[in-house]
Design a protein around this motif. Structure first.
Motif, PDB file in Angstrom:
ATOM      1  N   SER A 264       0.833  -1.210   0.000  1.00 16.18           N
ATOM      2  CA  SER A 264       0.000   0.000   0.000  1.00 16.18           C
ATOM      3  C   SER A 264       0.863   1.254   0.000  1.00 16.18           C
ATOM      4  O   SER A 264       0.561   2.228  -0.696  1.00 16.18           O
ATOM      5  CB  SER A 264      -0.930  -0.006   1.227  1.00 16.18           C
ATOM      6  OG  SER A 264      -1.706  -1.186   1.278  1.00 16.18           O
ATOM      7  N   LEU A 268       0.971   4.180  -2.836  1.00 16.35           N
ATOM      8  CA  LEU A 268       0.700   5.582  -2.485  1.00 16.35           C
ATOM      9  C   LEU A 268       1.844   6.489  -2.917  1.00 16.35           C
ATOM     10  O   LEU A 268       1.613   7.566  -3.473  1.00 16.35           O
ATOM     11  CB  LEU A 268       0.473   5.717  -0.982  1.00 16.35           C
ATOM     12  CG  LEU A 268      -0.944   5.506  -0.465  1.00 16.35           C
ATOM     13  CD1 LEU A 268      -0.959   5.500   1.053  1.00 16.35           C
ATOM     14  CD2 LEU A 268      -1.890   6.594  -0.996  1.00 16.35           C
ATOM     15  N   HIS A 271       1.705   7.022  -6.505  1.00 10.67           N
ATOM     16  CA  HIS A 271       0.539   7.866  -6.794  1.00 10.67           C
ATOM     17  C   HIS A 271       0.860   9.340  -6.551  1.00 10.67           C
ATOM     18  O   HIS A 271       0.387  10.221  -7.276  1.00 10.67           O
ATOM     19  CB  HIS A 271      -0.625   7.403  -5.915  1.00 10.67           C
ATOM     20  CG  HIS A 271      -1.902   8.159  -6.117  1.00 10.67           C
ATOM     21  ND1 HIS A 271      -2.633   8.110  -7.283  1.00 10.67           N
ATOM     22  CD2 HIS A 271      -2.589   8.997  -5.289  1.00 10.67           C
ATOM     23  CE1 HIS A 271      -3.716   8.861  -7.171  1.00 10.67           C
ATOM     24  NE2 HIS A 271      -3.712   9.414  -5.973  1.00 10.67           N
ATOM     25  N   TRP A 272       1.691   9.605  -5.538  1.00 17.25           N
ATOM     26  CA  TRP A 272       2.075  10.978  -5.199  1.00 17.25           C
ATOM     27  C   TRP A 272       3.247  11.487  -6.054  1.00 17.25           C
ATOM     28  O   TRP A 272       3.638  12.654  -5.940  1.00 17.25           O
ATOM     29  CB  TRP A 272       2.467  11.074  -3.727  1.00 17.25           C
ATOM     30  CG  TRP A 272       1.341  10.824  -2.776  1.00 17.25           C
ATOM     31  CD1 TRP A 272       0.008  10.947  -3.027  1.00 17.25           C
ATOM     32  CD2 TRP A 272       1.458  10.402  -1.410  1.00 17.25           C
ATOM     33  NE1 TRP A 272      -0.722  10.637  -1.898  1.00 17.25           N
ATOM     34  CE2 TRP A 272       0.141  10.292  -0.877  1.00 17.25           C
ATOM     35  CE3 TRP A 272       2.529  10.095  -0.570  1.00 17.25           C
ATOM     36  CZ2 TRP A 272      -0.122   9.903   0.427  1.00 17.25           C
ATOM     37  CZ3 TRP A 272       2.280   9.698   0.732  1.00 17.25           C
ATOM     38  CH2 TRP A 272       0.963   9.611   1.224  1.00 17.25           C
ATOM     39  N   LEU A 334       2.030   9.307   5.193  1.00 20.22           N
ATOM     40  CA  LEU A 334       1.608   7.932   4.916  1.00 20.22           C
ATOM     41  C   LEU A 334       0.691   7.412   6.019  1.00 20.22           C
ATOM     42  O   LEU A 334      -0.354   6.806   5.741  1.00 20.22           O
ATOM     43  CB  LEU A 334       2.825   7.017   4.774  1.00 20.22           C
ATOM     44  CG  LEU A 334       3.608   7.134   3.474  1.00 20.22           C
ATOM     45  CD1 LEU A 334       4.971   6.451   3.614  1.00 20.22           C
ATOM     46  CD2 LEU A 334       2.829   6.520   2.313  1.00 20.22           C
ATOM     47  N   THR A 337      -2.711   9.224   5.815  1.00 22.16           N
ATOM     48  CA  THR A 337      -3.474   8.848   4.624  1.00 22.16           C
ATOM     49  C   THR A 337      -4.042   7.435   4.743  1.00 22.16           C
ATOM     50  O   THR A 337      -5.231   7.217   4.480  1.00 22.16           O
ATOM     51  CB  THR A 337      -2.595   8.956   3.365  1.00 22.16           C
ATOM     52  OG1 THR A 337      -2.119  10.299   3.240  1.00 22.16           O
ATOM     53  CG2 THR A 337      -3.385   8.586   2.123  1.00 22.16           C
TER      54      THR A 337
END
Length: 357
Positions: A264, A268, A271-272, A334, A337
């Motif tokens: 995960s 993430l 994605h960022w 992190l 989120t």
């Protein structure tokens, strides 16, 4: 096997639910559990939800002698809208079968066991706490049950799922931990059982953990079992380093557990648009990068803590203080989120959560 085949035997006596401030990890259990058995002639059969109770086994049951067992760990969360959410549970079912493969346990029907888990949680949904940071911990596990002292794979097994309400991992907020770099003991080796979630891996880690705690450290940083140079895990968590602007984590090599939170975090970061790579990384590289001032953050990832920042490494007696012993911005972002997605307070762009009705 159909969802409707699950027999439900309700408990006649109800336990008193604990207050939120009384919650510890893995000490309190709900009223019911799920059980399913395996035999060579029937396969996986007799799925049932029963009152939580002791397990009766023959003293010669192979689990006691040869440790043929696997387990998983995941959580259910209550949102502000009173919904119950699971976080990527299909990944835990998938990993359970990967562990089964390595330990010679028959594969489960992942979709069926996930449906059984959801039905169990639905029955026990009042046990999912609502306070910030709390959750319902879920422990699926399989044990070998054949009464036989020969060294072989068992011919019978039992799968069980038990539930435990747990408090916030960080009672006073997310705080960095002190880590000891372990050079004597090893957790696992390539070709061994490191990539499986099996009891023996954790038993093997206890001695090093105990010794590190005696000198004031929370966890150990595990190195590879051959050269004792390459970083593998921290305690029972995966590990990440921010070095000169890039996030690096050890590549999965057969001795490292493929963590759901690890995956995960990687998704993430990508994605960022944060640079992230999976590769071999040595303790020497970390030390040299630290001397150059390049080590900006270190953090572990796992189901229990989600993100566990590292404030200090003890490497051969030298204390390497990371980010002034404070939680770094990437670890903080992190943590916030992922926990917000788990609790339903932030959009879930990956469709990671599943609602339990």
């Amino acid at each position: 096997m159909e969802h409707s085949q699950i027999e439900i035997i309700r408990s006649e006596s109800k336990k008193q639910k604990p207050q939120t401030n009384q919650l510890e990890f893995g000490r309190i259990f709900t009223n019911h559990m799920f059980i399913m058995d395996y035999s060579v002639d029937k396969g996986w059969h007799h799925p049932r939800i029963t009152p939580y109770q002791p397990v009766s086994l023959d003293p010669a049951a192979m689990i006691f002698h040869y440790g043929q067992t696997v387990f998983e760990g995941l959580k259910a969360y209550r949102t502000k809208e009173d919904k119950i959410l699971l976080f990527r549970p299909e990944k835990n079912m998938e990993r359970l079968n990967l562990s089964n493969e390595r330990i010679c346990i028959p594969h489960i029907d992942e979709e069926f066991v996930l449906e059984a888990l959801k039905q169990l949680i639905s029955l026990e949904k009042d046990w999912v706490p609502s306070a910030e940071g709390t959750s319902l911990y879920i422990r699926p596990f399989i044990i070998s049950t054949e009464p036989y002292l020969g060294v072989a794979a068992s011919k019978t097994y039992r799968l069980m799922i038990i539930l435990s309400p747990v408090g916030s991992y960080y009672k006073e907020g997310i705080n960095p931990v002190r880590i000891y770099v372990e050079r004597n003991y090893v957790r696992a080796v390539a070709g061994g059982t490191g990539k499986a979630k099996t009891a023996g891996n954790y038993a093997a880690s206890l001695k090093a953990q105990e010794e590190s705690e005696k000198i004031g450290y929370s966890q150990v940083l595990w190195l590879d079992g051959v050269e004792k140079r390459y970083i593998e895990e921290v305690g029972s968590m995966n590990i990440f380093f921010k070095i000169n602007g890039e996030i690096v984590t050890p590549v999965l090599n057969g001795s490292i557990l493929p963590g759901v939170t690890r995956d995960s975090v990687i998704q993430l970061l990508k994605h960022w648009g944060v640079p992230v790579s999976e590769r071999r990384i040595s303790i020497d590289e970390i030390y040299e990068s630290y001397q150059k001032g390049w080590v900006e953050e270190i953090f572990g990832t796992g189901t229990a803590a989600v993100i566990s920042p590292v404030g200090e490494l003890n490497y051969e007696g030298e204390k390497l203080v990371i980010n002034n012993g404070e939680t770094g911005p990437i670890a903080k972002k992190l943590y916030e989120t992922i926990t917000n997605i788990q609790n339903g307070t932030e959009p879930d762009p990956f469709d990671w959560t599943i609602e339990v009705n």
